[in-house]
Design an enzyme around this catalytic site. Structure first.
Site, mmCIF file in Angstrom:
data_model
loop_
_atom_site.group_PDB
_atom_site.id
_atom_site.type_symbol
_atom_site.label_atom_id
_atom_site.label_comp_id
_atom_site.label_asym_id
_atom_site.label_seq_id
_atom_site.Cartn_x
_atom_site.Cartn_y
_atom_site.Cartn_z
ATOM 1 N N GLY A 250 -4.730 1.003 0.125
ATOM 2 C CA GLY A 250 -3.585 0.220 -0.335
ATOM 3 C C GLY A 250 -2.721 -0.238 0.816
ATOM 4 O O GLY A 250 -2.957 0.120 1.966
ATOM 5 N N ASN A 251 -1.773 -1.086 0.473
ATOM 6 C CA ASN A 251 -0.809 -1.575 1.446
ATOM 7 C C ASN A 251 0.540 -0.931 1.196
ATOM 8 O O ASN A 251 0.864 -0.600 0.065
ATOM 9 C CB ASN A 251 -0.647 -3.086 1.279
ATOM 10 C CG ASN A 251 -1.634 -3.867 2.108
ATOM 11 O OD1 ASN A 251 -1.724 -3.671 3.308
ATOM 12 N ND2 ASN A 251 -2.370 -4.737 1.460
ATOM 13 N N ARG A 252 1.348 -0.834 2.244
ATOM 14 C CA ARG A 252 2.714 -0.334 2.070
ATOM 15 C C ARG A 252 3.579 -1.465 1.549
ATOM 16 O O ARG A 252 3.929 -2.369 2.279
ATOM 17 C CB ARG A 252 3.268 0.139 3.408
ATOM 18 C CG ARG A 252 2.788 1.499 3.803
ATOM 19 C CD ARG A 252 3.380 1.891 5.138
ATOM 20 N NE ARG A 252 4.834 1.993 5.103
ATOM 21 C CZ ARG A 252 5.573 2.259 6.175
ATOM 22 N NH1 ARG A 252 5.005 2.425 7.337
ATOM 23 N NH2 ARG A 252 6.876 2.359 6.065
ATOM 24 N N ALA B 278 1.722 -7.917 -1.011
ATOM 25 C CA ALA B 278 0.987 -7.464 0.173
ATOM 26 C C ALA B 278 -0.454 -7.212 -0.276
ATOM 27 O O ALA B 278 -0.833 -6.094 -0.602
ATOM 28 C CB ALA B 278 1.621 -6.203 0.735
#
Ligand code: CTP
Length: 211
Positions: free
Chosen positions: A21-23, A87
């Site tokens: 995942g992305n932050r 994101a």
């Protein structure tokens, strides 16, 4: 006027227990969706996995992966404006393992094969039903204008909002933000300010510069 906003991260599943995942908290995209609805637009918010309440007057579709988000956004066209604040993962595992991956005894490394996801922003900008105004985001640590303008041109979008990441009080997970915004004929710095205020300034800027 219909506005589509994407927000939050995407999660790319590796196996039933793990993902990449992305932050991203989703706060900036949710603030933009809330402000657009407050101005009377019909707003569709396509949200990755986040823990945020749906803003008043906004229709929300929850998605998980970049592929889901691509499908939800493109099938919601036509629209007047697309704002890609999500994101989105640039890569996803080539294969999903339906059983949990186990550690291999004796092996100290694990190699995951990743493949590029489809670029939602670029595909919306190239779509037969292209919104008249397509706005993207970029997270950059350095050479912000150079990289942001590169994405503006490469993705054929109308405006790009760059977040400087890796610095306190800006970007991911924070309540305040500073955006450096670039379009063909100009640029502006919005903030530092709370994300709700940045959303007001950004929608004003879109109205003024991409009229
Ligand atoms: N984006 C998208 N679909 C993808 C990847 C990104 O729509 N598969 C959008 C994001 O919503 C954001 C912008 O593209 O508006 C970010 O551009 P991107 O090139 O992904 O930025 P980075 O991932 O930061 O690229 P790089 O690693 O090259 O800096």
């Amino acid at each position: 006027m219909k506005v589509i906003v994407s927000a939050g991260p995407t999660f790319e599943d590796i196996d039933p227990a793990r993902f990449i995942g992305n932050r991203s908290s989703g706060k900036m995209g949710f603030a933009i969706a809330a402000e657009a609805a407050r101005r009377g637009a019909e707003v569709l918010l396509v949200a990755g996995p986040v823990h945020l309440p749906t803003p008043e007057g906004v229709t929300r579709i929850d998605v998980r992966s970049a592929a889901h988000m691509h499908e939800a956004v493109t099938s919601a066209l036509p629209a007047s404006i697309y704002i890609g604040a999500a994101a989105v993962a640039d890569f996803t595992p080539q294969t999903f393992s339906s059983t949990k991956l186990k550690k291999q005894t004796g092996s100290e490394t694990l190699t995951l094969e990743l493949v590029r996801t489809r670029d939602i922003l670029a595909d919306v900008a190239a779509h037969a039903l292209r919104p008249r105004r397509v706005v993207g985001f970029a997270a950059e640590t350095n050479d912000i204008e150079h990289y942001a303008r590169g994405k503006l041109a490469a993705k054929r979008i109308d405006m790009i909002c760059a977040n400087r990441v890796g610095m306190a009080g800006s970007g991911f997970e924070a309540d305040d933000n500073t955006l450096q915004v670039f379009w063909k004929d100009g640029d502006a710095t919005l903030g530092p300010a709370p994300k709700a205020d940045i959303a007001v300034l950004l929608l004003d800027l879109i109205d003024k510069e991409l009229a």
